[in-house]
Each structure stands twice: as structure tokens, then as C-alpha cells.
Design an enzyme around this catalytic site. Structure first.
Site, PDB file in Angstrom:
ATOM      1  N   ASP A 148       0.824  -1.205   0.000  1.00 23.32           N
ATOM      2  CA  ASP A 148       0.000   0.000   0.000  1.00 23.32           C
ATOM      3  C   ASP A 148       0.863   1.262   0.000  1.00 23.32           C
ATOM      4  OD1 ASP A 148      -2.673   1.321   0.481  1.00 23.32           O
ATOM      5  OD2 ASP A 148      -1.627   1.975   2.291  1.00 23.32           O
TER       6      ASP A 148
ATOM      7  N   GLU B 238       1.137  -0.454  -5.158  1.00 21.30           N
ATOM      8  CA  GLU B 238       0.198   0.629  -5.433  1.00 21.30           C
ATOM      9  C   GLU B 238       1.042   1.895  -5.562  1.00 21.30           C
ATOM     10  OE1 GLU B 238      -3.570   3.072  -3.542  1.00 21.30           O
ATOM     11  OE2 GLU B 238      -1.893   2.407  -2.317  1.00 21.30           O
TER      12      GLU B 238
END
Length: 734
Positions: free
Chosen positions: A413, A466
Site C-alpha cells: 500500500d 500501489e
């Protein structure tokens, strides 16, 4: 008999201010009446009386209370120091016999100490935290925690009535690790570390390497044995080691376990991992998803963070059960052919008092300077990636999930926030690197080390970043200057495509480049195409609510979007609820609106997604060359006036090519001539406008024969009908 200890040292021990309680407690050589002897001392505030038992000859010697708070001492033969136990009668009259914690050798070998000092102890989760251990036949728990700036540390929990004075840890000065063995502590008991800062302030902190925790909002850790589960996924694990992440199909279903499905009569409706496993397997089989991706499942105090603000990095959240329950979840998925990816959050952590922030009274895991150590958007702390111990903690955590829980991949993330020192900061709010630049050099090194460790230790496991910027080489090997990820989320494709689809069809002719631009850079990275939870929260609305037009057009546009996505180069990811054409944006308290499946239109979208997944699996042309120009060829991308796109997807030699023909307007295109590379019969294998999906059934069943007319620079062509707001896909039948 007088004690050999000074009153001042006794008081320091009682107050819990000693960094080395073993210097007073346990066995110590003394000169007693002119002969060498052993003074054995214990601290047991709850003891009524105590004895030392020589294990060699069974001789039992009483211990004298040398301080009313519960310090006992016995003078024994010199030989006793190597083989004895202590027996206690507590104030309730119960008798227990155990090993003396301060006579127990450290659990850390010289090699452990060396690796920890280097910051390369990748299985530190087998040493730090709460480790089950048996010493001289007595079972207990070895507690160890990194807190180099602490004044003293105690293990507190159910095993000592949360009075840690008798279980004060000793420090390894060169490493800053505190360790103590607690006899008779056992799985199921709750615990924490009680840490005294240099200023004298006491704090009860969660174990950073705890394997389980209480159900939030309670915060204690739970002693757990995570090595007894009997795994049954041997075939899967063997095959995974040879998984070809470049050429295999990957259809990923992103799931928030807390809201995917609810159960009546449960806390917040949370289902157990075991219930979820059986339900998700059945659903993934029905929908032809090859993998699931779980939003963070590590323990987090605030449910509304969806798991992205973690406190227990080594503990699956107790909201859905125990560590063994989660092992069953992964095991059941694997036995049924479904891979399991998890979101992993090494970028930041929350400020909760029981967590990592100011762990030993100092900025330990985070930067001390808020310009480096605090995230302005999320109100969280940023890890200090330049500290070896912090990098070791994070890399070991990543490997822990792959090792102990057989996880198949990690989606990392917020990578962009890690790469740039000025991420979401104005001038003057960030500190340049040593060259004066904005790149976070320590974070870059960490990400490379992380990817190297993952791929070296667990072949076949995938990592996905990401990352929303144009940082080069995110999914390129580290030896070639890249960051080493397997995949990169294609955020550019996602933003451009959704922006295009929001346009009314009459205006799309002016935005054709928003669809075609992605193919300019499509093969610069190994891209995964995400329509994730981020696209259906924070006021954006659901995917179908973002589509323009009347009710029929909204559904047609959504099916058109999915077909374009599934035929575009790259692996696929869809967030739960998207396959239902859910009207409401996602709410973590409610989850998908499953009742919508009572309506044929919503069932049609669900079936469309299932059939697209199957199409990708069964046709190598749609997955074999996802990351290479060999797998894609434009036929016609310039007809912006009609808002049509035609392209070929190709596999390797012997794989039949697919011809994808999309019409982004509600006007059917009849007898639309399309150039093809080979003569023969082109069978229609998919039509997003099929009545089975809720469409108008305009199409080309069973297919089209070539006409012998050259077109689009190709030797032959077919004449086809392009359905309104739809895509028809042909496969050459050789």
C-alpha cells in the site's frame, strides 16, 4: 543468616528500575564462611514461602525472606547453580514448582545476535515476542522485545496478575533487546510489555511481534502457538514455487472480510475465518476468480481504518477468529485452487498509545522530526526506513505471512508516499535527501531489499505496488535498477478510463486518446489493472453510478467498461460489489448489496464478470503476453467520430488470436468492416450486449466469415455489427 544484598539494590529491584535484574536474581557465586557457595535469589511478591530443590539429589532447602515485598534468598552448595528448581507456596496455599527464570540461558544464539545487529534476521519472529519454550521440563514463555532506550522492561499479564516486578527483563546492551523467561505462562493468556522510559514514565505497550490480540477495543496480546496447525495444501505450495506470474491468468477479487458477508447474532455481524473460507471458495468458483486479495488483515484498533492503520503487524485480526482460524482460511482456499494475496502496509502506522509510536519513550520505529516522521494526510507515523532494526522488522513481517500463513502475494500500500520525501507536503515541510533531492533513498533501499528477500525465500510469490506516479522500473528487477515488484497497479489506466466513461457518449469522440494513451506505456511495467475499493469510496459513488445515461445505458456502459478492462493487457482486479452493479458506494459497515441479485439486470452484470474471467482463463491470447507488445495489436484506434476501438489480443504460437471490437456509443454499427490478419471463420465468443447479461442482443452469432476484401492494412476482413455501448469478441477458428 544475613542477605548478601544491599538495601538500595533491593529497593531498585522492587521499584522495577533495574536494566539487569539478573545481576541480583538467580544463582550467583559468593564466598560464604570461607568456602565457595551459590546464593540463589528470587522475587515473588505473592509467595508465602519458598524452597530451592537440588535436581541432582532432591535436597530441599528453605529460602529466607530478605525483604517484605517478596525477595527470597538461599545459600546453597556451589554445584547447585547448574541444576535446581524453586518451589513456592503462594498466599492462597497453592504449591507450584518451576525453573528459576534468571537461571535460564538466553534463547538468542550468537548467530541470532549477529543477524539482529546487522538488521538481517529475517525470521526474527521465531525469537522476539512471546515464544513458547520448555526449560528443564518446565513449560513457559520466553518474552523478548526491542526497546534500546528503555530504562527497564517487564512482562506483564495473566501469568503474574499484571504485576511485572517478578518478571523484569534483562537487556542485551549491544542490541537493545530485553528478555525474560516466565515459567508456567501458557497459550491463551493475555500479556503486554510494561516499559519505563528514561524519564521514568511507565507505559503498557503491545508486543510488536505478537501473534494474536484481544478483540478491539481491548488491546492486550494473547500468547499463541502458531506452529501446531496441520496444513493440507502441500500440492498447492509445490505448484506455487513454479508459478509463472508473467504468463498465467490472474483474476483478482478484492475483499474486505469485515463486510463482504455478515452473519446474524455475531459481533458486528463479523463471520469467522472458517465461515468466510467456505463461502468465498464457492463464490470464487462460481465467478471464475483465480485469486482473492484481502484488505489488511493484521490487527488494527480502529475498524473504520479498514485495516490500513495496523498495530499488530504479526497478528491476523481477532475480529474473525484465531490465528488457526486464519490458517484454515488460507488452507481451504489453496485446497480449492484459489490464491490468497493480502494488503501489506509498511508505509505508516497509527498513533495509538499502546502501539509502536514512542515505543520505548523515544522515536524508535518512526522519525523524530515530524517533517519525516508524520504523515500529513492520514494522521499517522512514518517508519524510519534508514534504521536497520526497522527494516528488519518490516521485511521479517512480510516473510512471516508467506512462511507461517502460506500467503501467495503482498500488495504494498501507498508506495508513492514512501518514495517521495515531499509527498503531500508544501515547501519547508520536508527534509531533502543527502543529495538535496526529493527521493526517499532509504525507502527505495528498503523496497528493493524487501522484494529480494520475498522472491529469494518464497519462489512463486508475487508482490504488487500501489504506485501512482511515473517512477521508473517499479516492476523491473533490482539487478536492473528497478524496485523488484512483480506487478505495478496501473493507476493511470484506471483514472483515464473512468474519466472517459463518465463522459456522455456524444462527447466521447473528443476524448478517444484517454482510452488509447495507455497502450503507449502499457509494456513499460508489469501492470495490474485495478478497479479497487479506492474508486468507490469518499463520495466517488459506485461504478455504475459513475456511468452516464438512462438506466439501460448505465448497465450497458458498466458491462462495456468491464469488457474493455478484461481485454486490455494486464492482470485484473475488481473490488467486491462491482460485479453486482451495486448502486451505493462501499460502506465498511454494510458491504455489498446482495439483494440486488433479485433483479435480472444486476444478475446479468454478475454473469458478465464471471464469463469474462472464464474467457481470460481459457484463452491464452488474453493473458500469455500481458506484459509484452507481442500480445497486442491495434486494428483501428483512430475512428474517434464513431467512438469505436478494434484490436487483436494474441498468445504465443498456436494460440488462436482474439479480435476485440468495442462501440462506445448507443448507436449500433451495422456491416462495420474490420481488417483481420487471417482468412477463415471468426467465431463470436463473447458479446457484452447479450440478453443473458441484460443487453439488447445485437450481435453476430455464431460469427463472421472473411470476405476476401483487404482492409485496415490487412489482407482480409469481416463485416460485423458492433452492438450499442457494447463489445463483441471474435476468435479465429483455424
Amino acid at each position: 543468616m544475613n542477605t548478601t544484598l544491599s538495601l538500595s539494590s533491593l529497593q531498585s529491584l522492587i521499584d522495577g528500575n533495574m536494566s539487569d535484574p539478573g545481576s541480583l536474581l538467580g544463582p550467583h557465586p559468593i564466598n560464604y564462611r570461607g568456602t565457595q557457595a551459590t546464593a540463589i535469589r528470587v522475587f515473588q511478591p505473592n509467595a508465602q514461602s519458598m524452597w530451592v530443590i537440588d535436581s541432582a539429589n532432591g535436597v530441599k532447602r528453605p529460602m529466607r525472606r530478605v525483604h517484605p515485598e517478596g525477595i527470597f534468598e538461599a545459600i546453597c552448595d556451589e554445584s547447585t547453580k547448574n541444576h535446581y528448581k524453586v518451589e513456592m507456596i503462594d498466599k492462597k496455599g497453592e504449591t507450584t514448582q518451576s525453573t528459576d527464570p534468571y537461571a535460564v540461558p538466553s534463547m538468542f544464539t550468537d548467530f541470532d545476535r549477529y543477524l539482529l545487529g546487522e538488521g538481517r534476521h529475517h525470521n526474527m519472529y521465531e525469537r522476539l515476542g512471546a515464544q513458547l519454550r520448555t526449560v528443564d521440563g518446565v513449560a513457559g514463555v520466553n518474552f523478548a522485545v526491542w526497546a534500546p532506550n528503555a530504562k527497564s522492561v517487564q512482562a506483564v499479564g495473566d501469568f503474574n496478575g499484571w504485576d511485572g516486578r517478578q518478571n523484569a527483563a534483562s537487556v542485551m546492551p549491544s542490541l537493545g533487546i530485553w528478555e525474560v523467561f516466565v515459567p508456567h505462562a501458557k497459550p491463551g493468556q493475555k500479556y503486554k510489555f510494561r516499559i519505563q522510559s528514561q524519564s521514568g514514565r511507565w507505559m503498557d505497550k503491545c508486543d510488536p511481534l505478537a501473534f494474536a490480540s484481544e478483540l478491539p477495543p481491548l488491546t492486550a496480546n494473547i500468547i499463541s502457538d502458531i506452529n501446531t496447525y496441520a496444513w493440507s495444501d502441500g500440492d498447492w505450495m509445490q505448484q506455487r514455487a513454479e508459478f509463472d506470474a508473467m504468463h498465467r491468468p490472474m483474476n483478482v477479487y478484492e475483499v474486505h472480510l469485515g463486510s463482504w458477508q455478515k452473519g446474524p447474532g455475531r459481533t458486528h455481524g463479523w463471520l469467522n475465518y472458517r465461515d468466510l473460507a467456505t463461502r468465498l471458495v464457492d463464490y470464487c468458483h462460481r465467478m471464475n476468480f483465480t485469486h482473492i486479495e484481502l484488505m489488511p488483515i493484521s490487527e488494527h484498533p480502529f475498524t473504520g481504518s479498514w485495516g490500513y492503520q495496523s498495530v499488530g503487524y504479526f497478528a491476523p485480526t481477532s475480529r474473525h477468529g484465531s490465528p488457526e482460524d486464519f490458517m484454515f482460511f488460507v488452507d481451504h482456499m489453496h485446497q480449492n485452487g484459489i490464491g490468497v494475496l493480502i494488503d501489506w502496509v509498511p508505509a505508516h502506522f497509527p498513533k495509538d498509545d499502546h502501539g509502536l509510536r514512542q515505543f520505548d519513550g523515544s522515536a524508535l520505529y518512526e522519525h523524530a522530526d515530524p517533517r519525516q516522521g508524520e504523515h500529513p494526510d492520514w494522521g499517522t507515523m512514518i517508519f524510519n526506513f534508514g534504521r536497520n532494526e526497522v527494516k528488519n522488522f518490516l521485511i521479517a513481517n512480510a516473510l512471516f505471512w508467506l512462511d507461517k500463513y502460506h500467503i501467495d502475494g503482498l500488495r504494498v500500500d501507498a508506495v508513492a508516499s514512501m518514495l517521495y520525501l515531499d509527498y503531500s507536503r508544501e515547501d519547508g515541510q520536508w527534509v531533502p535527501n543527502r543529495y538535496g533531492g526529493r527521493e526517499n533513498l532509504e525507502a527505495i533501499d528498503f523496497l528493493r531489499e524487501f522484494n529480494i528477500a520475498v522472491h529469494e525465500n518464497h519462489p512463486g510469490v508475487v508482490t504488487a505496488a500501489e504506485e501512482s506516479t511515473a517512477w521508473p522500473g517499479v516492476s523491473r528487477p533490482t539487478y536492473d535498477g528497478g524496485l523488484g515488484f512483480t506487478y505495478k497497479w496501473n493507476m493511470g489506466w484506471m483514472n483515464d478510463t473512468l474519466r472517459y466513461m463518465r463522459n456522455e457518449p456524444i462527447h466521447r469522440q473528443y476524448h478517444q486518446n484517454e482510452l488509447t494513451f495507455s497502450l503507449i506505456y502499457a509494456f513499460t511495467e508489469n501492470f495490474m489493472l485495478p478497479l479497487s475499493h479506492d474508486e468507490v469510496v469518499h463520495g466517488k459513488g459506485s461504478l455504475i453510478s459513475q456511468m452516464p445515461g438512462d438506466m439501460w445505458q448505465k448497465f450497458a456502459n458498466l458491462r462495456l467498461l468491464y469488457t474493455y478492462m478484461w481485454t486490455h493487457p494486464g492482470k485484473k482486479l475488481l473490488f467486491m460489489g462491482g460485479e453486482l452493479a451495486q448502486w451505493n458506494e462501499w460502506n465498511a459497515d454494510d458491504g455489498p448489496t446482495w439483494e440486488l441479485l433479485d433483479f435480472a439486470t444486476h444478475r446479468g452484470v454478475q454473469q458478465c464478470v464471471a464469463d469474462l474471467n472464464k474467457l481470460v482463463i481459457e484463452n491464452p491470447a488474453l493473458h500469455y503476453h500481458d506484459f509484452s507488445g507481442e500480445g497486442f495489436e491495434w486494428v483501428d484506434c483512430q475512428n474517434s467520430q464513431d467512438s469505436t476501438l478494434v484490436y487483436l489480443r494474441k498468445g504465443s504460437e498456436g494460440h488462436a488470436p482474439l479480435l476485440v471490437c468495442s462501440n462506445f456509443t448507443p448507436v449500433p454499427r451495422v456491416d462495420y468492416r474490420i481488417g483481420v490478419p487471417e482468412m477463415g471463420f471468426w467465431k463470436e465468443v463473447f458479446n457484452s450486449d447479450s440478453e443473458a447479461y441484460g443487453g439488447s442482443n445485437v450481435g453476430n452469432y455464431p460469427g463472421r466469415e472473411t470476405t476476401g476484401v483487404a482492409h485496415h492494412g490487412r489482407p482480409d476482413s469481416i463485416q460485423a455489427t458492433l452492438p450499442p455501448l457494447g463489445t463483441t469478441i471474435f476468435r479465429l477458428e483455424r
